[in-house]
Motif scaffolding. Structure first.
Motif, PDB file in Angstrom:
ATOM      1  N   TRP A 164       0.844  -1.189   0.000  1.00  0.00           N
ATOM      2  CA  TRP A 164       0.000   0.000   0.000  1.00  0.00           C
ATOM      3  C   TRP A 164       0.884   1.245   0.000  1.00  0.00           C
ATOM      4  O   TRP A 164       2.010   1.216   0.489  1.00  0.00           O
ATOM      5  CB  TRP A 164      -0.896   0.046   1.250  1.00  0.00           C
ATOM      6  N   ASP A 165       0.366   2.338  -0.541  1.00  0.00           N
ATOM      7  CA  ASP A 165       1.040   3.629  -0.469  1.00  0.00           C
ATOM      8  C   ASP A 165       0.213   4.589   0.367  1.00  0.00           C
ATOM      9  O   ASP A 165      -0.978   4.337   0.635  1.00  0.00           O
ATOM     10  CB  ASP A 165       1.269   4.213  -1.872  1.00  0.00           C
ATOM     11  N   LEU A 166       0.820   5.698   0.765  1.00  0.00           N
ATOM     12  CA  LEU A 166       0.181   6.643   1.661  1.00  0.00           C
ATOM     13  C   LEU A 166       0.246   8.050   1.080  1.00  0.00           C
ATOM     14  O   LEU A 166       1.296   8.481   0.586  1.00  0.00           O
ATOM     15  CB  LEU A 166       0.883   6.620   3.032  1.00  0.00           C
ATOM     16  N   LYS A 167      -0.874   8.773   1.124  1.00  0.00           N
ATOM     17  CA  LYS A 167      -0.923  10.191   0.786  1.00  0.00           C
ATOM     18  C   LYS A 167      -1.658  10.947   1.883  1.00  0.00           C
ATOM     19  O   LYS A 167      -2.608  10.428   2.471  1.00  0.00           O
ATOM     20  CB  LYS A 167      -1.648  10.429  -0.543  1.00  0.00           C
ATOM     21  N   VAL A 168      -1.191  12.179   2.137  1.00  0.00           N
ATOM     22  CA  VAL A 168      -1.871  13.057   3.088  1.00  0.00           C
ATOM     23  C   VAL A 168      -2.204  14.353   2.367  1.00  0.00           C
ATOM     24  O   VAL A 168      -1.330  14.980   1.752  1.00  0.00           O
ATOM     25  CB  VAL A 168      -1.010  13.337   4.333  1.00  0.00           C
ATOM     26  N   ALA A 203       2.098  15.273   1.920  1.00  0.00           N
ATOM     27  CA  ALA A 203       3.033  14.233   2.350  1.00  0.00           C
ATOM     28  C   ALA A 203       2.686  12.932   1.645  1.00  0.00           C
ATOM     29  O   ALA A 203       1.513  12.655   1.352  1.00  0.00           O
ATOM     30  CB  ALA A 203       2.987  14.049   3.862  1.00  0.00           C
ATOM     31  N   THR A 204       3.708  12.136   1.354  1.00  0.00           N
ATOM     32  CA  THR A 204       3.515  10.841   0.715  1.00  0.00           C
ATOM     33  C   THR A 204       4.510   9.840   1.292  1.00  0.00           C
ATOM     34  O   THR A 204       5.533  10.206   1.873  1.00  0.00           O
ATOM     35  CB  THR A 204       3.743  10.921  -0.809  1.00  0.00           C
ATOM     36  N   SER A 205       4.214   8.576   1.113  1.00  0.00           N
ATOM     37  CA  SER A 205       5.140   7.492   1.424  1.00  0.00           C
ATOM     38  C   SER A 205       4.839   6.351   0.467  1.00  0.00           C
ATOM     39  O   SER A 205       3.670   5.998   0.261  1.00  0.00           O
ATOM     40  CB  SER A 205       4.984   7.031   2.875  1.00  0.00           C
ATOM     41  N   GLY A 206       5.896   5.793  -0.133  1.00  0.00           N
ATOM     42  CA  GLY A 206       5.704   4.725  -1.114  1.00  0.00           C
ATOM     43  C   GLY A 206       6.742   3.643  -0.976  1.00  0.00           C
ATOM     44  O   GLY A 206       7.498   3.379  -1.910  1.00  0.00           O
ATOM     45  N   ASN A 207       6.804   3.010   0.202  1.00  0.00           N
ATOM     46  CA  ASN A 207       7.798   1.960   0.439  1.00  0.00           C
ATOM     47  C   ASN A 207       7.440   0.683  -0.333  1.00  0.00           C
ATOM     48  O   ASN A 207       6.354   0.543  -0.894  1.00  0.00           O
ATOM     49  CB  ASN A 207       7.891   1.649   1.929  1.00  0.00           C
ATOM     50  N   ALA A 208       8.372  -0.235  -0.326  1.00  0.00           N
ATOM     51  CA  ALA A 208       8.163  -1.510  -1.005  1.00  0.00           C
ATOM     52  C   ALA A 208       7.126  -2.340  -0.266  1.00  0.00           C
ATOM     53  O   ALA A 208       6.753  -2.051   0.886  1.00  0.00           O
ATOM     54  CB  ALA A 208       9.479  -2.261  -1.100  1.00  0.00           C
ATOM     55  N   GLY A 209       6.641  -3.385  -0.944  1.00  0.00           N
ATOM     56  CA  GLY A 209       5.642  -4.255  -0.358  1.00  0.00           C
ATOM     57  C   GLY A 209       6.092  -4.850   0.963  1.00  0.00           C
ATOM     58  O   GLY A 209       7.269  -5.152   1.164  1.00  0.00           O
ATOM     59  N   ALA A 216       8.012  13.963  -6.171  1.00  0.00           N
ATOM     60  CA  ALA A 216       8.691  12.698  -5.919  1.00  0.00           C
ATOM     61  C   ALA A 216       7.825  11.510  -6.303  1.00  0.00           C
ATOM     62  O   ALA A 216       8.059  10.396  -5.834  1.00  0.00           O
ATOM     63  CB  ALA A 216       9.068  12.598  -4.440  1.00  0.00           C
ATOM     64  N   GLY A 217       6.862  11.739  -7.180  1.00  0.00           N
ATOM     65  CA  GLY A 217       5.909  10.684  -7.497  1.00  0.00           C
ATOM     66  C   GLY A 217       6.353   9.672  -8.523  1.00  0.00           C
ATOM     67  O   GLY A 217       5.582   8.793  -8.897  1.00  0.00           O
ATOM     68  N   GLY A 218       7.581   9.801  -9.012  1.00  0.00           N
ATOM     69  CA  GLY A 218       8.054   8.835  -9.986  1.00  0.00           C
ATOM     70  C   GLY A 218       7.526   9.114 -11.380  1.00  0.00           C
ATOM     71  O   GLY A 218       6.865  10.123 -11.651  1.00  0.00           O
ATOM     72  N   THR A 219       7.811   8.197 -12.280  1.00  0.00           N
ATOM     73  CA  THR A 219       7.511   8.391 -13.699  1.00  0.00           C
ATOM     74  C   THR A 219       6.031   8.642 -13.966  1.00  0.00           C
ATOM     75  O   THR A 219       5.671   9.485 -14.791  1.00  0.00           O
ATOM     76  CB  THR A 219       7.969   7.152 -14.496  1.00  0.00           C
TER      77      THR A 219
END
Length: 821
Positions: free
Chosen positions: A59-63, A72-78, A475-478
């Motif tokens: 899961w990813d996180l957005k605030v 704010a965001t967080s996008g760690n690996a599974g 920082a959202g990637g491609t």
């Protein structure tokens, strides 16, 4: 939540996986959203938001803030929890959004409000570092650039050759440090020296081993890499295997250094690592032959331990290899190998929070490890280890003195064991890392320096008045930045030259009109910042306190004068007090023509002779004296552009003689120049002879200011201004060489000015009646001060100094000049 109710928890609801599609906003029903109302306390505070994720889920996180903006965001690996931190958020209701990438079970959320401690870095002392900026004149676009320095190809004291990669283009820059700031050497101004196999790329990366001088240029091609290396700064390239066997598909990095004992390099003295991430894990392959071939890619961690994305690999003097990671169990961490990449251990940094951007490491000459990172709350932090990352100092905030709220692209380099530099982009605007080009955020390049092993840090804005970006840095990637604010991509780089100067390679996203207006140009101009002033990273090259460096000057013919301008140089360790401008012309000695204050960077010269090829040099002055050119350097600049034609119909006319200022004890005796003009105003057949002295604010008595010359007929003539014993002024002319003798009264248009200009107007009939086209020549002057009735006198100044007449003037005829402006 509030100070009295500091914790909020919630059980999430399951929503179907969206993979990389993501959510459209805070009210998207395809995502699991929780409304969190924050009531701020009266003191600085943070709110940490954590999504607990089940093993195997991703899961990813957005605030979102109350206005619906992503803050704010967080996008760690599974399999890893998602963690983000809000620093001093405003009061209101926020939306915490769980985005299902590939999960099978719902998440569980926790938000915690806590007082924010003062973890600002202790400020350092000593000279304040400043930076020179060099931009690519060919304007290559270079998101996520890397830079290298080859110490082995140093020329004079320029620290070595700079290598810079911009997409598939490898560029070379060699500098000339005769002046401060330096200038590119001819033929090496961002020269394209790309390897032949750099034809396409998914990610570019460059690494230069400064000790061996070998530069590697790599273009990602999935699980392989199009790599070449050069030992002569790009003149010749050798293609390489490119990567470890079965390497990762993304975000490659190359690094190298000594082998860890007992291994040594029989073919090439240093190890070369190729590391990359493969979604579920990251791997590093080792080359034993200088990067020609690589062994198998060895896993350094998997997604149960760390997020796949990592920073740049660094190798310590003892052969220990380090790969930093932004998210390992909610912390920042570094993967460490002490056996040449055979085994790896992940060592987290206590007190850190998993973040958005790649962290970076640097290793000092004695093994001290510096770890810099954009913390989960956005701040630029650093921690230090003296035992290969087993234990760490408490992280400190490098941007606190500037009020930096959000940071991006941390990069680190070290030199001596107690010296390191950290570069990062910083903004004082909260929420600067979303995807909003219209955001009021303004980003600058900051560099922090330590000279005591991290006990104190001196942070400076390296681009004051010239932002690197306006709006957010996404920082959202491609696929996660549809509004275009990912123009700078994912990272930048910092290295050190042989003289200890830090060198930052970055992409400038704010150029042209963006610099002074809210318009964001969203570019990525190839740019280098290089230390100009202050201590570097090698104490052996610390310069003692002394005069400033020679300024970099330019000169331009413009509007009848020469406009000399210059840039502020390195100050020698003490503030610059003033600048002196010198002129030298063919057949004449160097002459001081002007002095200006420390905040003035230009001067206009109207007293030059274009026929004598004027050149100019600017020297800076502090309490230790005046700057001097380095051995082998000639910093005199020749004006560019067409020289103005000599206008003899207006003052000063044609300059015949010049003389240095300050070589007479009284300004009224200090000769500066002789010139001849024929303006129309005095009437037809009149010539104006002009003698310039330093000042006539006070006119001394009993003095003669003559101009002697040869007429077109070969006879001697003179014109003069004279004062008698009471100070009365008269103007006269005559024949012969003795201007003290009585003569005829000059034209009533004759006069003098307090600025030191003497004008003696004489009819051509008074010196042989030369016709237009005739030439008078051999001009000289010798000020004479009478000492009394005995006939004795002083001659405090003369010009030319050798008393040999100089210059020639071709009569035009004032009747041929047009009256009026």
């Amino acid at each position: 939540m509030s100070e009295s109710q500091p914790t909020a928890t919630w059980a999430g609801s399951y929503t179907p996986p969206l993979a990389a599609v993501g959510c459209s906003g805070p009210n998207d029903s395809n995502c699991d959203s929780f409304r969190l109302t924050i009531v701020p306390p009266s003191h600085p505070f943070t709110v940490q938001v954590t999504l607990h994720v089940n093993t195997g889920d991703d899961w990813d996180l957005k605030v979102y803030d109350p206005a619906g903006n992503v803050v704010a965001t967080s996008g760690n690996a599974g399999g890893q929890d998602e963690v983000t931190v809000l620093t001093d958020p405003a009061a209101g209701t926020y939306t915490v959004q769980a985005v299902n990438f590939s999960g099978l079970q719902a998440t569980f959320g926790v938000a915690t409000l806590a007082a924010r401690s003062n973890d600002a870095a202790s400020p350092g002392s000593g000279p304040t570092p400043t930076y020179s900026i060099f931009t690519d004149p060919n304007e290559h676009s270079s998101g996520e650039p890397s830079v290298g320095v080859n110490w082995r190809s140093e020329i004079a004291d320029n620290g070595g050759t700079l290598m810079y990669i911009s997409s598939t283009t490898t560029l070379r820059l060699r500098l000339n440090d005769c002046t401060s700031p330096a200038v590119p050497r001819p033929g090496n101004n961002w020269l394209d020296v790309s390897p032949p196999n750099a034809i396409t790329t998914l990610d570019p990366i460059l690494f230069t081993d400064p000790v061996t001088g070998r530069t590697f240029s790599s273009q990602l091609a999935g699980k392989a890499s199009l790599m070449s290396y050069t030992d002569d700064d790009g003149d010749n390239w050798v293609p390489s295997q490119g990567s470890g066997i079965n390497s990762g598909v993304d975000h490659q990095t190359i690094g190298g250094g000594p082998f860890a004992s007992p291994l040594f390099g029989p073919v090439y003295p240093h190890s070369v690592y190729y590391c990359s991430q493969d979604i579920a894990l990251a791997e590093c392959g080792l080359s034993l032959d200088g990067g020609l071939t690589f062994g198998p890619a060895v896993p350094i961690y998997n997604q149960t331990v760390c997020d796949g994305i990592h920073g740049h690999v660094k190798v310590a003097p003892d052969g220990t290899a380090y790969v930093p990671n932004r998210g390992c169990g909610g912390r920042q961490a570094v993967a460490v190998s002490s056996d040449n990449g055979t085994t790896w251990a992940v060592r987290p940094i206590p007190g850190s929070l998993a973040g958005t951007w790649d962290p970076a490491v640097a290793v000092g000459s004695g093994g001290t490890l510096y770890f810099t990172f954009a913390n989960g709350d956005g701040r630029a932090m650093v921690a230090v280890s003296h035992d290969h990352g087993v234990s760490w100092t408490q992280p400190v905030d490098l941007g606190a003195a500037f009020g930096v709220h959000d940071s991006a692209f941390p990069a680190a380099i070290a030199g001596d064991d107690d010296r390191a530099a950290i570069a990062f982009l910083g903004s004082t605007t909260p929420g600067s890392d979303g995807d909003d080009p219209a955001s009021p955020a303004v980003w600058y390049l900051y560099v922090s320096h330590t000279y005591d092993g991290g006990a104190t840090w001196t942070t400076v804005n390296a681009t004051p008045g010239d932002p690197v970006q306006r709006g957010t840095i996404c920082a959202g990637g491609t696929l996660g930045c549809p509004n275009g604010s990912r123009n700078l991509l994912d990272f930048m780089d910092i290295q050190v030259d042989r003289r200890g100067r830090t060198v930052v390679g970055f992409a400038d996203g704010c150029t042209g009109p963006c610099v002074s207006s809210p318009l964001n140009t969203q570019g990525a101009l190839s740019t280098i910042a290089r230390l100009k002033n202050g201590r570097g990273l090698f104490a052996a090259f610390d310069r003692p306190l002394g005069p400033p460096d020679e300024p970099l000057a330019t000169a331009l013919f413009e509007n009848g004068g020469v406009h000399v301008s210059w840039l502020e140089p390195a100050d020698g360790g003490r503030p610059i007090k003033k600048y002196r401008v010198y002129r030298i012309q063919t057949g004449q000695a160097e002459r001081l023509i002007g002095t200006v204050g420390a905040t003035t960077f230009n001067f206009v010269d109207h007293g030059f002779d274009p026929a004598r090829n004027p050149r100019y040099e600017v020297r800076a002055v502090n309490v230790y004296g005046e700057s001097q050119a380095k051995a082998g350097c000639d910093n005199r600049v020749t004006p560019v552009g067409p020289p103005p034609p000599v206008n003899v119909c207006a003052e000063p006319g044609a300059i015949m003689v010049t003389d240095p200022q300050g070589d007479a004890p009284v300004p009224a005796y200090d000769i500066l120049q002789i010139s001849v003009a024929e303006p129309a105003e005095p009437g037809p057949g009149k010539v104006t002879f002009i003698l310039k002295v330093a000042s006539l604010a006070t006119v001394p008595p009993s003095t003669t200011w003559p101009i002697n010359f040869k007429g077109a007929n070969g006879s001697d003539y003179w014109v003069a201004m004279k004062t008698n014993a009471t100070g009365a002024v008269s103007f006269s002319y005559g024949t012969g060489t003795n201007a003290s003798a009585p003569g005829a009264a000059a034209d009533p248009a004759s006069n003098f000015s307090a600025d030191g200009t003497i004008r003696v107007v004489v009819p051509r009939s008074g010196f042989g009646n030369p016709a237009p086209g005739a030439t008078i020549a051999a001009f000289l002057t010798r000020v004479r001060v009478e000492l009394g009735p005995t006939g004795s006198a002083l001659t405090p100044d003369n010009a030319p100094d050798g008393l040999t007449g100089n210059g020639s003037y071709r009569i035009v005829g004032s009747e041929n000049c047009v009256s009026g402006p």
